[in-house]
Design a protein around this motif. Structure first.
Motif, short mmCIF file in Angstrom:
data_model
loop_
_atom_site.label_atom_id
_atom_site.label_comp_id
_atom_site.label_asym_id
_atom_site.label_seq_id
_atom_site.Cartn_x
_atom_site.Cartn_y
_atom_site.Cartn_z
N SER A 189 -104.25 13.10 7.40
CA SER A 189 -104.47 14.48 6.72
C SER A 189 -104.01 14.18 5.26
O SER A 189 -104.72 14.81 4.38
N GLY A 190 -103.04 13.44 4.85
CA GLY A 190 -102.61 13.19 3.63
C GLY A 190 -103.77 12.44 2.91
O GLY A 190 -104.28 12.56 1.67
N LEU A 191 -104.55 11.46 3.54
CA LEU A 191 -105.72 10.82 2.83
C LEU A 191 -106.81 11.69 2.69
O LEU A 191 -107.36 11.58 1.55
N CYS A 192 -107.08 12.20 3.66
CA CYS A 192 -108.06 13.40 3.19
C CYS A 192 -107.95 14.22 2.28
O CYS A 192 -108.98 14.64 1.44
N GLY A 193 -106.64 14.67 2.15
CA GLY A 193 -106.32 15.51 0.75
C GLY A 193 -106.31 14.90 -0.37
O GLY A 193 -106.58 15.48 -1.50
N TRP A 194 -106.30 13.57 -0.59
CA TRP A 194 -106.33 12.85 -1.76
C TRP A 194 -107.36 11.91 -1.90
O TRP A 194 -107.77 11.40 -2.77
N THR B 37 -110.61 13.02 -2.83
CA THR B 37 -111.27 13.27 -4.02
C THR B 37 -110.92 12.48 -5.27
O THR B 37 -111.40 12.09 -6.30
N THR B 38 -109.28 12.37 -5.29
CA THR B 38 -108.70 11.93 -6.39
C THR B 38 -108.91 10.36 -6.38
O THR B 38 -109.22 9.67 -7.53
N ILE B 39 -108.89 9.66 -5.03
CA ILE B 39 -109.44 8.29 -4.97
C ILE B 39 -110.70 8.04 -5.58
O ILE B 39 -110.92 7.15 -6.05
N PHE B 40 -111.80 8.81 -5.00
CA PHE B 40 -113.35 8.75 -5.45
C PHE B 40 -113.37 8.99 -6.84
O PHE B 40 -114.10 7.95 -7.57
N ALA C 288 -113.21 -0.80 -2.76
CA ALA C 288 -112.56 -0.03 -3.75
C ALA C 288 -111.89 -1.14 -4.55
O ALA C 288 -111.95 -0.86 -5.76
N GLY C 289 -111.21 -2.04 -3.81
CA GLY C 289 -110.79 -3.04 -4.95
C GLY C 289 -111.71 -4.03 -5.58
O GLY C 289 -111.47 -4.42 -6.93
N SER C 290 -113.05 -4.03 -5.27
CA SER C 290 -113.97 -4.82 -5.87
C SER C 290 -114.87 -3.94 -6.68
O SER C 290 -115.67 -4.40 -7.42
N GLY C 291 -114.80 -2.61 -6.85
CA GLY C 291 -115.57 -1.59 -7.53
C GLY C 291 -117.07 -1.39 -7.07
O GLY C 291 -117.74 -0.96 -7.80
N LYS C 292 -117.05 -1.79 -5.86
CA LYS C 292 -118.57 -1.39 -5.20
C LYS C 292 -118.81 -0.17 -4.51
O LYS C 292 -119.47 -0.01 -3.73
N ALA C 293 -117.65 0.65 -4.73
CA ALA C 293 -117.62 1.91 -3.95
C ALA C 293 -118.39 2.89 -4.42
O ALA C 293 -118.74 4.00 -3.85
N SER C 294 -119.11 2.92 -5.65
CA SER C 294 -119.93 3.87 -6.26
C SER C 294 -121.12 3.93 -5.48
O SER C 294 -121.94 3.06 -5.28
#
Length: 111
Positions: A37-42, A44-47, A104-110
């Motif tokens: 639940s904490g991950l889902c709450g954050w 948007t910030t991670i993205f 996420a670490g390699s910057g390919k998450a977009s």
């Protein structure tokens, strides 16, 4: 009356025969599951930190991705057993989180 029954129920949960085999393991599982639940709450910030172009749509897709897993788990729970479903769910969750972290670490998450 109700308070007495509640206290007796708690005492029963912590009897030596249940404490290590059931009560404490279930409490640990509940504690670790609450981190999701904490991950889902954050998320948007991670993205946002990953410079994802549409963070809210990506968050919606991220949240909706739980639906197929929940349906599959509920269909196979009685057929192959709770333990097997739980083990495979945990394994597949760990693999998908490693893939997500790698992307996420390699910057390919977009998207």
């Amino acid at each position: 009356e109700h308070v007495t029954q509640a206290v007796q129920g708690l005492r029963n949960l912590y009897k030596p025969e249940l404490r290590m085999s059931t009560t404490i393991p279930l409490q640990l599982i509940w504690l670790t599951l609450s981190f999701g639940s904490g991950l889902c709450g954050w998320i948007t910030t991670i993205f946002e930190n990953l410079n994802v172009s549409d963070i809210y749509f990506t968050s919606l897709v991220f949240s909706a991705s739980n639906i197929p897993g929940n349906i599959i788990a509920s269909l196979y729970m009685d057929k192959i057993g709770r333990n097997t479903v739980l083990k495979w769910s945990m394994i597949l969750s760990a693999v998908s989180l490693m893939i997500f972290a790698n992307a996420a670490g390699s910057g390919k998450a977009s998207p």
